[in-house]
Write a protein that holds these residues in place. Structure first.
Motif: not given
Length: 124
Positions: A63, A70, A73, A81-82, A101
């Motif tokens: 992650s 930011d 993503m 969407r993760v 998340f």
């Protein structure tokens, strides 16, 4: 739905792509490098985050470091969407954004990663 397990993702995605995941290659492309139609490597604050498009969202391998959420993503298309994050190990540059998340995101990691993240070791 799509059925994935950690071993398949790591063998299928990380093995052949290792040469492409150098920091120099990522920095030359603004921290984002598309490997295939489904796979992208993102600079996660000094560590690599692999994003794999799978079914109704993305699977991430790690992650990233804190404060890189930011950027990670933003590298995914649209309102991506993760749905799953695989943590390769417990170091902060691999787990630093786990808490960001949304509830319902599946985080898969070794038991020791959970133990480390549950302890008050992150305050350093």
């Amino acid at each position: 739905g799509v059925s994935l397990n950690r071993r398949d993702v790591l063998k299928g995605a990380l093995g052949p792509c290792a040469a492409w995941m150098s920091a120099g290659a990522l920095n030359a492309q603004g921290g984002v490098r598309r490997l295939t139609h489904q796979m992208t490597v993102v600079d996660g604050g000094g560590s690599n985050v692999l994003a794999f498009a799978a079914g109704d969202g993305f699977v991430l391998v790690d992650s990233g470091a804190p404060k890189s959420f930011d950027k990670i993503m933003a590298s995914l298309p649209g309102n991506a969407r993760v749905h799953t994050v695989f943590n390769t190990h417990h170091h902060l540059d691999q787990t630093g954004n786990n808490e960001l998340f949304p509830k319902g995101t599946r985080i898969i990691a070794h038991k020791r990663t959970l133990e480390w993240m549950s302890a008050d070791q992150r305050a350093g």
